[in-house]
Scaffold this active site. Structure first.
Site, PDB file in Angstrom:
ATOM      1  N   LYS A  33       0.857  -1.196   0.000  1.00 20.04           N
ATOM      2  CA  LYS A  33       0.000   0.000   0.000  1.00 20.04           C
ATOM      3  C   LYS A  33       0.889   1.240   0.000  1.00 20.04           C
ATOM      4  O   LYS A  33       1.758   1.393   0.858  1.00 20.04           O
ATOM      5  CB  LYS A  33      -0.899   0.013   1.241  1.00 20.04           C
ATOM      6  CG  LYS A  33      -1.780   1.264   1.320  1.00 20.04           C
ATOM      7  CD  LYS A  33      -2.816   1.141   2.418  1.00 20.04           C
ATOM      8  CE  LYS A  33      -2.378   1.661   3.756  1.00 20.04           C
ATOM      9  NZ  LYS A  33      -2.221   3.121   3.839  1.00 20.04           N
ATOM     10  N   ASP A  60      -3.462   4.356  -1.915  1.00 18.93           N
ATOM     11  CA  ASP A  60      -4.400   4.817  -0.884  1.00 18.93           C
ATOM     12  C   ASP A  60      -4.402   6.343  -0.826  1.00 18.93           C
ATOM     13  O   ASP A  60      -3.785   6.944   0.055  1.00 18.93           O
ATOM     14  CB  ASP A  60      -3.937   4.193   0.452  1.00 18.93           C
ATOM     15  CG  ASP A  60      -4.801   4.584   1.632  1.00 18.93           C
ATOM     16  OD1 ASP A  60      -5.937   5.037   1.428  1.00 18.93           O
ATOM     17  OD2 ASP A  60      -4.321   4.430   2.783  1.00 18.93           O
ATOM     18  N   LYS A  62      -7.440   8.225  -1.312  1.00 12.01           N
ATOM     19  CA  LYS A  62      -8.746   8.660  -0.785  1.00 12.01           C
ATOM     20  C   LYS A  62      -9.283   9.908  -1.491  1.00 12.01           C
ATOM     21  O   LYS A  62      -9.485  10.956  -0.871  1.00 12.01           O
ATOM     22  CB  LYS A  62      -8.648   8.938   0.718  1.00 12.01           C
ATOM     23  CG  LYS A  62      -8.208   7.744   1.556  1.00 12.01           C
ATOM     24  CD  LYS A  62      -8.273   8.064   3.040  1.00 12.01           C
ATOM     25  CE  LYS A  62      -7.848   6.913   3.907  1.00 12.01           C
ATOM     26  NZ  LYS A  62      -6.403   6.607   3.878  1.00 12.01           N
ATOM     27  N   THR A 120     -11.847   6.181  10.779  1.00 11.12           N
ATOM     28  CA  THR A 120     -11.886   5.649  12.149  1.00 11.12           C
ATOM     29  C   THR A 120     -11.521   6.728  13.171  1.00 11.12           C
ATOM     30  O   THR A 120     -11.776   6.578  14.358  1.00 11.12           O
ATOM     31  CB  THR A 120     -10.947   4.439  12.310  1.00 11.12           C
ATOM     32  OG1 THR A 120      -9.728   4.725  11.640  1.00 11.12           O
ATOM     33  CG2 THR A 120     -11.556   3.188  11.720  1.00 11.12           C
ATOM     34  N   ARG A 212       3.069  -1.342  10.764  1.00 15.01           N
ATOM     35  CA  ARG A 212       4.125  -1.486  11.771  1.00 15.01           C
ATOM     36  C   ARG A 212       4.392  -2.902  12.276  1.00 15.01           C
ATOM     37  O   ARG A 212       5.568  -3.235  12.517  1.00 15.01           O
ATOM     38  CB  ARG A 212       3.837  -0.519  12.935  1.00 15.01           C
ATOM     39  CG  ARG A 212       4.043   0.933  12.516  1.00 15.01           C
ATOM     40  CD  ARG A 212       3.310   1.897  13.400  1.00 15.01           C
ATOM     41  NE  ARG A 212       1.859   1.799  13.237  1.00 15.01           N
ATOM     42  CZ  ARG A 212       0.981   2.524  13.917  1.00 15.01           C
ATOM     43  NH1 ARG A 212       1.408   3.395  14.804  1.00 15.01           N
ATOM     44  NH2 ARG A 212      -0.315   2.381  13.696  1.00 15.01           N
TER      45      ARG A 212
HETATM   46  O1  C5P Z   1       0.941   0.353  11.193  1.00 17.37           O
HETATM   47  P1  C5P Z   1      -0.492  -0.084  11.028  1.00 17.37           P
HETATM   48  O2  C5P Z   1      -0.669  -1.581  10.857  1.00 17.37           O
HETATM   49  O3  C5P Z   1      -1.399   0.487  12.092  1.00 17.37           O
HETATM   50  O4  C5P Z   1      -0.901   0.551   9.615  1.00 17.37           O
HETATM   51  C1  C5P Z   1      -2.207   0.522   9.141  1.00 17.37           C
HETATM   52  C2  C5P Z   1      -2.294   1.260   7.837  1.00 17.37           C
HETATM   53  O5  C5P Z   1      -3.667   1.338   7.478  1.00 17.37           O
HETATM   54  C3  C5P Z   1      -1.777   2.697   7.889  1.00 17.37           C
HETATM   55  O6  C5P Z   1      -1.234   2.996   6.591  1.00 17.37           O
HETATM   56  C4  C5P Z   1      -3.019   3.508   8.163  1.00 17.37           C
HETATM   57  O7  C5P Z   1      -2.948   4.806   7.657  1.00 17.37           O
HETATM   58  C5  C5P Z   1      -4.077   2.713   7.402  1.00 17.37           C
HETATM   59  N1  C5P Z   1      -5.447   2.890   7.895  1.00 17.37           N
HETATM   60  C6  C5P Z   1      -5.820   2.638   9.194  1.00 17.37           C
HETATM   61  N2  C5P Z   1      -7.115   2.831   9.603  1.00 17.37           N
HETATM   62  C7  C5P Z   1      -8.025   3.251   8.736  1.00 17.37           C
HETATM   63  C8  C5P Z   1      -7.679   3.504   7.400  1.00 17.37           C
HETATM   64  C9  C5P Z   1      -6.361   3.323   7.017  1.00 17.37           C
HETATM   65  O8  C5P Z   1      -4.995   2.222   9.988  1.00 17.37           O
HETATM   66  N3  C5P Z   1      -9.259   3.391   9.126  1.00 17.37           N
END
Ligand code: C5P
Length: 233
Positions: A33, A60, A62, A120, A212
């Site tokens: 992504k 991504d 949006k 979220t 992460r």
């Molecule tokens: O590091 P982590 O696993 O939390 O990353 C989740 C990814 O998904 C990040 O790029 C974050 O911006 C994205 N994301 C999210 N929640 C959302 C939409 C996108 O964590 N509702």
């Protein structure tokens, strides 16, 4: 429906992104992504480069604007050959249909088009008092998802805790892309509503997005393989 793990490349530079991807053996090409940070820093060349290296890409960005602008922007994105792109369902039906039109290439193919329902980060208070939406959050999310499905979009980004409900309302073929995934016993970080890859696999999630827990792991390749294994059940 193809189930897959998508790695969020939340790196500020091309160099850090490539250093991370170079950890993988030549034949292993995770779905990745690319978000706003990397795209705005590096421009469309970063998408071309990842494609040339053999990765599938969820771009991504949006999108959310008037229908004509979104249609034209989607047409540009379709030429980058991304596999999945997204927009805000809050742009409403006309914008979503225009996006689909713009995204469809002359040969009829197009990337998957996924809608963001409510961010979220928007809580119940902001929904009611700032966005002036009186509907409860869960219903607002499902209603936005249904609207996206009616417009012909392929799925939504949602919490893994909402995936089963989205499927129930919008049909099994409507795909769910779910961030907020953490390994059992792992650090939740700033994610509040989390699920393990294994539970997500059993809960109607088609694609899980993990940043992460993979990128910051002591052994990212092993963490990625663990996610794939657990998600597949
Ligand atoms: O590091 P982590 O696993 O939390 O990353 C989740 C990814 O998904 C990040 O790029 C974050 O911006 C994205 N994301 C999210 N929640 C959302 C939409 C996108 O964590 N509702």
């Amino acid at each position: 429906m193809a189930k897959d793990v998508i790695i969020a490349l939340d790196f500020p530079t091309r160099e850090e992104t490539l250093a991370f991807l170079d950890l993988f053996p030549a034949g292993e090409k995770p779905f990745v992504k690319i978000g706003m940070e990397l795209y705005y820093a590096q421009g469309p060349d970063i998408v071309r480069e990842m494609k040339a290296r053999g990765h599938r890409i969820f771009l991504d960005l949006k999108l959310h604007d008037i229908p004509n602008t979104v249609k034209r922007a989607m047409s540009v994105l379709s030429k980058l050959d991304a596999d999945m792109v997204n927009l805000h369902a809050a742009g409403a039906s006309e914008m979503m249909r225009a996006a689909l039109e713009g995204l469809t290439r002359p040969d009829g193919t197009r990337p998957l088009l996924i809608a963001v329902t409510q961010l979220t980060s928007t809580d119940a208070g902001a929904l009611k008092h700032e966005l002036l939406i009186d509907t409860p959050m869960a219903e607002a999310v499902l209603s936005y998802a249904q609207n996206a499905a009616r417009c012909g979009l392929d799925g939504v980004v949602c919490s893994p805790l909402e995936a089963a409900l989205v499927k129930e309302r919008c049909g099994a073929a409507f795909c769910t892309v779910t961030p907020g995934i953490r390994f059992a016993g792992g650090d939740a970080g700033d994610q509040k509503r989390i699920m393990t890859p294994e539970r997500a696999g059993k809960s109607g999630c088609d694609y899980i997005v993990m940043g992460r827990p993979i990128t910051q792991a002591p052994d990212p390749v092993e963490a990625y393989r663990r996610a794939v294994r657990e998600f597949a059940g």
